[in-house]
Structure formats: C-alpha cells, structure tokens
Design an enzyme around this catalytic site. Structure first.
Site, short mmCIF file in Angstrom:
data_model
loop_
_atom_site.label_atom_id
_atom_site.label_comp_id
_atom_site.label_asym_id
_atom_site.label_seq_id
_atom_site.Cartn_x
_atom_site.Cartn_y
_atom_site.Cartn_z
N LYS A 115 0.84 -1.20 0.00
CA LYS A 115 0.00 0.00 0.00
C LYS A 115 0.88 1.25 0.00
O LYS A 115 0.68 2.17 -0.80
CB LYS A 115 -0.88 -0.03 1.26
CG LYS A 115 -1.87 1.10 1.35
CD LYS A 115 -2.48 1.25 2.75
CE LYS A 115 -3.10 -0.01 3.26
NZ LYS A 115 -3.94 0.24 4.47
N LYS A 127 3.16 -2.02 11.36
CA LYS A 127 1.85 -1.95 12.01
C LYS A 127 2.03 -2.31 13.47
O LYS A 127 2.94 -3.04 13.84
CB LYS A 127 0.89 -2.97 11.37
CG LYS A 127 -0.58 -2.65 11.62
CD LYS A 127 -1.09 -1.65 10.62
CE LYS A 127 -2.51 -1.22 10.93
NZ LYS A 127 -3.06 -0.41 9.81
N ASP A 167 -5.65 3.62 13.63
CA ASP A 167 -6.34 2.49 12.97
C ASP A 167 -7.55 2.22 13.86
O ASP A 167 -7.94 3.12 14.64
CB ASP A 167 -5.41 1.26 12.85
CG ASP A 167 -5.98 0.20 11.90
OD1 ASP A 167 -5.88 0.38 10.69
OD2 ASP A 167 -6.55 -0.81 12.37
N THR A 210 -8.78 8.86 4.49
CA THR A 210 -8.99 7.47 4.05
C THR A 210 -10.34 7.35 3.34
O THR A 210 -10.44 6.76 2.25
CB THR A 210 -8.90 6.49 5.23
OG1 THR A 210 -7.72 6.78 5.98
CG2 THR A 210 -8.84 5.06 4.75
N ASN A 241 -13.99 6.21 11.60
CA ASN A 241 -13.32 7.26 10.82
C ASN A 241 -13.45 7.05 9.31
O ASN A 241 -13.82 7.96 8.58
CB ASN A 241 -11.85 7.31 11.24
CG ASN A 241 -11.06 8.27 10.38
OD1 ASN A 241 -10.39 7.87 9.43
ND2 ASN A 241 -11.15 9.55 10.66
P1 NDP Z 1 -12.67 3.08 13.81
O1 NDP Z 1 -12.24 2.52 15.11
O2 NDP Z 1 -12.83 4.55 13.67
O3 NDP Z 1 -14.03 2.42 13.33
C1 NDP Z 1 -14.14 1.03 13.16
C2 NDP Z 1 -15.55 0.70 12.76
O4 NDP Z 1 -15.61 -0.67 12.37
C3 NDP Z 1 -16.54 0.86 13.89
O5 NDP Z 1 -17.80 1.19 13.37
C4 NDP Z 1 -16.53 -0.53 14.51
O6 NDP Z 1 -17.70 -0.83 15.24
C5 NDP Z 1 -16.43 -1.39 13.29
N1 NDP Z 1 -15.77 -2.65 13.65
C6 NDP Z 1 -14.56 -2.79 14.22
N2 NDP Z 1 -14.27 -4.08 14.45
C7 NDP Z 1 -15.34 -4.76 14.02
C8 NDP Z 1 -15.65 -6.13 14.00
N3 NDP Z 1 -14.79 -7.05 14.47
N4 NDP Z 1 -16.86 -6.47 13.46
C9 NDP Z 1 -17.72 -5.52 12.99
N5 NDP Z 1 -17.47 -4.22 13.00
C10 NDP Z 1 -16.30 -3.85 13.51
O7 NDP Z 1 -11.61 2.53 12.75
P2 NDP Z 1 -11.29 3.06 11.28
O8 NDP Z 1 -12.50 3.63 10.66
O9 NDP Z 1 -10.06 3.86 11.36
O10 NDP Z 1 -10.90 1.70 10.54
C11 NDP Z 1 -11.83 0.91 9.83
C12 NDP Z 1 -11.09 0.02 8.84
O11 NDP Z 1 -10.35 0.83 7.93
C13 NDP Z 1 -10.06 -0.93 9.47
O12 NDP Z 1 -10.02 -2.12 8.72
C14 NDP Z 1 -8.75 -0.17 9.30
O13 NDP Z 1 -7.65 -1.05 9.29
C15 NDP Z 1 -8.99 0.44 7.93
N6 NDP Z 1 -8.16 1.59 7.59
C16 NDP Z 1 -8.11 2.69 8.39
C17 NDP Z 1 -7.36 3.79 8.03
C18 NDP Z 1 -7.36 5.05 8.83
O14 NDP Z 1 -6.73 6.02 8.38
N7 NDP Z 1 -8.03 5.13 9.96
C19 NDP Z 1 -6.53 3.78 6.81
C20 NDP Z 1 -6.71 2.59 5.99
C21 NDP Z 1 -7.47 1.55 6.42
P3 NDP Z 1 -17.65 -0.79 16.86
O15 NDP Z 1 -17.62 0.66 17.21
O16 NDP Z 1 -18.87 -1.49 17.27
O17 NDP Z 1 -16.39 -1.51 17.26
O1 2IT Z 2 -4.21 0.85 7.37
C1 2IT Z 2 -3.74 2.00 7.22
O2 2IT Z 2 -3.24 2.34 6.16
C2 2IT Z 2 -3.82 2.92 8.35
N1 2IT Z 2 -4.39 2.56 9.39
C3 2IT Z 2 -3.21 4.28 8.26
C4 2IT Z 2 -1.73 4.21 8.51
C5 2IT Z 2 -1.02 5.54 8.58
O3 2IT Z 2 0.18 5.48 8.87
O4 2IT Z 2 -1.62 6.60 8.37
#
Ligand code: NDP
Ligand code: 2IT
Length: 446
Positions: A115, A127, A167, A210, A241
């Site tokens: 990525k 990570k 994350d 993201t 997020n």
């Molecule tokens: P947040 O913690 O902000 O939100 C996570 C969301 O996913 C919540 O709604 C949560 O629900 C839900 N969730 C988490 N675990 C589970 C599960 N086991 N089953 C069902 N729902 C679940 O995280 P992000 O939005 O930052 O991340 C979401 C995804 O995006 C992840 O896979 C992360 O790795 C990926 N990502 C994030 C980036 C970033 O910049 N933040 C960048 C690239 C990828 P609940 O509140 O009930 O736990």
């Molecule tokens: O999965 C991802 O790419 C992230 N959670 C963001 C990583 C970062 O360094 O901003």
C-alpha cells in the site's frame, strides 16, 4: 497457483506462521498474483526478494501494564511489527481492539508494504497495536494505557525510523496521549506519529483522507468502466473514521448512502443516512449506532452486522474490519445487482468473496490501493513536519486526489502489462511489489 517455487515458499510461510490465518491469507493472495512476476523476473528470485519480503524485519511484543479507575492493575499485550524498510521508514497504524494478536498485526503490516509503495511516497511497511479495548473505558483509563504503551514503544520508533498512526480504536484522542508521552520521554518535538491534532503538527484533511481517498479511487475505477457515483445507492459498513468520510465524499459525488453499521448491528434508510447525526453519535458521544433510530423514524435498526450485505445496492464500501464479507454475503450483493465493491477496511473480503466478485464481473477495488489515501496523507503530514510548514486543506486534498488517481492508473497499467486487464487486485499487488523489490535487490541481502 502453479509455480513450484511459489508453492514451496507458501508452504514455508504456512509452517512458520501456523496459527496465524489472517497473515497466511494475506500472503497467499499476494503470492498468487505475483506468479507472472516470478516468471518475468528471475533476477528478483535470484536476489531472494520473495523469501525476504514475507518475513518481518523485526517483531516487537511487550507488556502494557496500567491502572484502571478502581485502582486495579490491568495488563495488555502490545505489538509493533517493523515489516519492511526498503523504501522508507516503517509506517503504519496502531490498532486497539480485543481481537488483536500477532497474526492480525502481521497481516496488516504485510499489506502496508505494498500500500505504502503504491502511494509513491517514501514509506516502508509497519503496524502495531494491542488487545486493549477502548470501549467503555474512561478518558483517564485510555490515557494511562496510551502512556504505558508509548513508554515501551518509544524505544523502537522515531521520525526517521518508524512512524505510527491511527487504525481501529486509535483516533485523535489516543494519538494525542501517545504523542504527549513520547515528547515527554524523549524531550523532542518531532513528527513521530501522524494523525496528530491540528494544534500540534497534524495535517489538515488527514481525518477525512482514508474515506475521501477511497471515493476518489472508486470514482476513477467507475469512470474507467463507463460508470459513476451519480444517483447510485451505496452501502457502507462501519461507522468509524473511514466509514464516516467515505459517506461524506460519496454523497458529495452524487450517491445516496442507505446503510451503515457498527459491530452490533446496522441501520437502513432508503432516503439516505443523516451523516451529521452519525458524527455526533460516533465522534462526540461514542455511542452505539442503534441510538440513531430514536430520532430518525424512517430508519430501521437490525441486530448483527453481516446482514448489511443483504440490502440491495449498487456499490458496497466495506469500511469496518477484516473478512467482514464472506462468500455468502458476496453472493447476496451480486444477486441484488451490486456492481462494485471497493475496500476502505483492510482485507474485508474473504478469498471466497473475491472469487464471487470476479465470477460476476463486478468491479473490485482492493484495500491496498483503495484505502491508501489515509497513509498517503500521513506521508504528507510527515513532509509538512519536516518542512515545519502547514499546508491548506485544499492543497492537501488536491494532492490526495492526485495520488489516488495515480494509484488507480498504476493498478490498471500493471494489470494490463501482466495479462490480467481489469484485475485491479493483481495490478495493486504487482505495482506495489515491484518498487519494493527493486529497492531490496539494489540494497543487497539485508
Ligand atoms: P474506527 O475505530 O474509527 O471504526 C471502526 C468501525 O468498524 C466501527 O464502526 C466498529 O464498530 C467497526 N468494527 C470494528 N471491528 C469490528 C468487527 N470485528 N466487526 C464488525 N465491525 C467492527 O476505525 P477506522 O474507521 O479507522 O478503521 C476501519 C477500517 O479501515 C479498518 O479495517 C482499518 O484497518 C482500515 N483503515 C483505516 C485507516 C485510517 O486512516 N483510519 C486507513 C486505511 C485503512 P464498533 O464501534 O462497534 O467496534
Ligand atoms: O491501514 C492503514 O493504512 C492505516 N491505518 C493508516 C496508517 C497511517 O500510517 O496513516
């Protein structure tokens, strides 16, 4: 997979990492799509790039003791996987969730290598995380955990060495506590973390990056195939997020987001989800998504999160967690006319689900490419920190958009060059791999 060399390598990976199914899943997908590269590039085989890239450079596991509000000592396990530094300092988020163990952090770190390479910015793959659950904890408990976590982590990271970020479970609050502790321990103000607050070195548009980036990538993929977001019904899983800002941008591009979820269940409203209400519930009040229906009489709430994939839609944007769409869910999406799945979460589709997408001619935007906007903007935050400057929202957003358009173009071109046109998963893996592989070869056997 037919290539004997890759089959043997995958067997070694399986043996060496037994009990880590997510990591094996991620490696299997990448090695399968690298088959044509092995055939075209014997020099990379000779240089041992494939054997080296599946083994983390360093794995750090540590105790995280902290004291809860009742005075009781609690112990969690902390991880940082420094997977690959061929093209830049290790870079990748920190996940705080009870499901975290070494296999989850390793799959995430492995994906991050490719990525980060796709972003074109100089960032290696890493990570980290912990099995700590921020849910239901007070701010003071979260702070004590983050300080303890950083007390150990600070020995292993640095602005030119390893730069963590957010994350799942790690947002602005947690990054703030971790940054404060790092600064206090080292007595230096550096860009050691990204996703920082805007008052202390954070970048404008990192919060949105993201989700926005996912939509910029998806928009490119749709346009390249004669389609667009305009007038489409979109289902987004999660309400964190990534999900929130994917909703915001998809709506701006003319789509209607009809469903969102959390780990307990999902909400559905054919007229569209009220995003301001979701932001208030999730970003400010930290409540469950079922609360939404109290003030939104046309919306329904259903327990259980996987049911969201049975809602008829045109475009699905999984933005919650790994393996959230299995083969059965994918079949429901296809049967209901969904023509595009683009991944905000990391590895949200099982291998069976991906087979269903291809068998049904659906457009598939793989996580490594589609969600790279977050880390790309982290890279832009690092640049601003090094320059000791802050760019405007418009400047950062424009750079993000350009990066996502470029990522789509690279995936598209690599897929075509290696004989798999339209397979952006293969394109992403190959394009991401080649840059890192060239760097590893050039740097010798390290
Ligand atoms: P947040 O913690 O902000 O939100 C996570 C969301 O996913 C919540 O709604 C949560 O629900 C839900 N969730 C988490 N675990 C589970 C599960 N086991 N089953 C069902 N729902 C679940 O995280 P992000 O939005 O930052 O991340 C979401 C995804 O995006 C992840 O896979 C992360 O790795 C990926 N990502 C994030 C980036 C970033 O910049 N933040 C960048 C690239 C990828 P609940 O509140 O009930 O736990
Ligand atoms: O999965 C991802 O790419 C992230 N959670 C963001 C990583 C970062 O360094 O901003």
């Amino acid at each position: 997979m037919k290539n004997a060399y890759l089959i043997e390598l995958l067997e070694t990976v399986k043996k060496r990492n037994a009990g880590e199914p997510e990591f094996i899943q991620a490696v299997t997908e990448v090695l399968e799509t690298l088959e044509p590269v092995v055939e075209k590039r014997p020099d990379l085989v000779e240089a041992g790039v494939f054997e080296r890239i599946v083994e983390p450079e360093r794995q750090i596991i540590f105790r995280v003791p902290w004291v809860d509000d009742t005075g009781k000592v609690r112990v969690n396990r902390g991880f940082r996987i420094q997977f690959n530094s061929a093209i830049g300092p290790y870079k990748g988020g920190i996940r705080l969730h009870p499901s975290v163990y070494i296999g989850v952090i390793k799959f995430l770190g492995f994906e991050q290598i490719f990525k980060n390479s796709l972003t074109t910015l100089p960032m290696g793959g890493g990570k980290g995380g912990s099995d700590f659950d921020p849910k239901g904890k007070s701010d003071a408990e979260v702070m004590r955990f983050c300080q303890s976590f950083m007390t150990e982590l600070s020995k292993h990271i640095g602005a030119d060495c390893d730069v963590p970020a957010g994350d799942i479970g790690t947002g602005a609050r947690e990054i703030g506590f971790m940054f404060g502790q790092y600064k206090r321990l080292r007595n230096e103000f550096t860009g050691v973390l990204t996703g920082k607050g805007l008052t202390y070195g954070g970048s404008l548009a990192r919060t949105q990056a993201t989700g926005y980036g996912l939509c910029y990538f998806t928009d490119e993929m749709l346009k390249a195939n004669g389609k667009s977001f305009e007038g489409k019904k979109v289902v987004i899983s999660g309400s964190g997020n990534v999900a929130i800002y994917a909703n915001e941008k998809a709506t701006e591009l003319g789509a209607t987001v009809i469903a969102m979820s959390d780990s307990n269940g999902y909400i559905y409203d054919e007229n569209g989800i009220d995003l301001a209400a979701i932001k208030q519930l999730k970003e400010v009040e930290r409540k469950r998504i079922k609360e939404y229906v109290k003030d939104h009489p046309t919306a329904t709430y259903t327990e259980g999160c996987s049911g969201i994939w049975s809602i008829p839609c045109d475009i699905a944007l999984p933005c919650a967690t790994q393996n959230e769409i299995d083969g059965e869910s994918a079949k429901k999406l296809a049967a209901n006319g969904c023509f595009c799945v683009s991944e905000g979460a990391n590895m949200p589709s099982t291998p069976e689900a991906i087979e269903v997408y291809f068998a049904n001619g659906m457009l598939y935007g793989p996580a490594k490419a589609a969600n790279a906007g977050g880390v790309a903007t982290s890279g832009l935050e690092m640049s601003q920190n090094s320059q000791r400057l802050a760019w405007t929202f418009e400047e950062v957003d424009a750079k993000l958009k350009g990066i996502m358009q470029n990522i789509f173009a690279s995936c598209d071109a690599a897929a075509k060059e290696f004989g798999m046109p339209g397979n952006y998963m293969a394109g992403a893996n190959i394009a991401g791999f080649l840059k890192v592989a060239e760097a590893m070869k050039a740097q010798g056997c390290v």
